[in-house]
Design a protein around this motif. Sequence first.
Motif, short mmCIF file in Angstrom:
data_model
loop_
_atom_site.label_atom_id
_atom_site.label_comp_id
_atom_site.label_asym_id
_atom_site.label_seq_id
_atom_site.Cartn_x
_atom_site.Cartn_y
_atom_site.Cartn_z
N ARG A 11 91.41 59.84 22.40
CA ARG A 11 92.04 59.94 23.40
C ARG A 11 91.14 59.88 25.07
N SER A 12 89.81 59.89 24.27
CA SER A 12 88.91 59.70 24.60
C SER A 12 87.52 59.57 23.92
N VAL A 13 87.01 58.75 24.15
CA VAL A 13 86.16 58.41 22.82
C VAL A 13 84.36 58.56 23.54
N ASP A 14 84.21 59.82 23.45
CA ASP A 14 82.63 59.84 23.90
C ASP A 14 81.74 60.34 22.94
N ASP A 15 80.75 60.89 23.40
CA ASP A 15 79.84 61.60 22.54
C ASP A 15 80.33 63.42 22.16
N TYR A 16 80.80 63.17 23.33
CA TYR A 16 81.15 64.93 22.46
C TYR A 16 82.56 65.28 22.09
N ARG A 17 83.29 63.97 22.32
CA ARG A 17 84.53 64.81 21.35
C ARG A 17 83.88 63.89 20.15
N VAL A 18 83.21 63.27 19.57
CA VAL A 18 83.08 62.70 18.55
C VAL A 18 82.57 63.77 17.64
N HIS A 19 81.52 64.62 18.53
CA HIS A 19 80.45 65.21 17.97
C HIS A 19 80.83 66.94 17.47
N THR A 20 81.76 66.58 18.55
CA THR A 20 82.64 68.41 18.29
C THR A 20 83.68 68.18 16.83
N ALA A 21 84.44 67.00 16.88
CA ALA A 21 86.03 66.36 16.19
C ALA A 21 84.56 66.54 14.98
N HIS A 22 83.63 66.38 14.71
CA HIS A 22 82.73 66.33 13.41
C HIS A 22 82.65 67.89 13.23
N ARG A 23 82.44 68.27 14.08
CA ARG A 23 81.96 69.95 13.52
C ARG A 23 83.12 71.01 13.47
N LEU A 24 84.70 70.52 13.86
CA LEU A 24 85.37 71.26 14.06
C LEU A 24 85.95 70.78 11.95
N ILE A 25 85.94 69.31 11.47
CA ILE A 25 85.98 69.25 10.17
C ILE A 25 85.33 69.87 9.70
#
Length: 174
Positions: free
Chosen positions: A41-55
């Motif tokens: 929905r919004s590609v930024d470093d925070y979301r990418v990093h958070t997505a990796h950490r959640l997975i």
Amino acid sequence: MLIETVAIAAGIAAHSVALTGFGLDSVIEIGAAGVVLWQLRSVDDYRVHTAHRLIGASLYALAAYVAAESIYTLARQQQPEHSIVGIAIAVVALAIMPSLARAKKRLGGQMKNAALVADSSESSLCAYLSAILLAGLALNAAFGWWWADPVAGLGIAVFAFREGREAWAEKDCC
């Protein structure tokens, strides 16, 4: 969520740690797909990093649970029941998941989206887990090798840990 629910219910009914772990991994895969959608929905470093950490965290939790249950089952020599439903689910997943994983990884690479590539690891894991699950359930059903199920569970835990480590480290991209 129907297949995941059936896998978990069949695993619990048969006292199969491998089948229950497989069902839980499928739930995690759905969660990972949701994380990827959120991230897109919004590609930024925070979301990418958070997505990796959640997975990654979800895969670490799965690995810990399945390893503990497998060791407990082996120690108690708890014999799981045969699960024809589990065998059928493993066969279907083994037929579908490799293609889905390749498609997600290819699309993630084309989009240069690390979270989608990490999500493809979930699908790859599911394919490996399907093979491990099928072996454990089939050996138990065909030969009565009750220990094959918790050993398959340990195999699932190893793969889940490895994939969790890769997702946490934000590897496997583009």
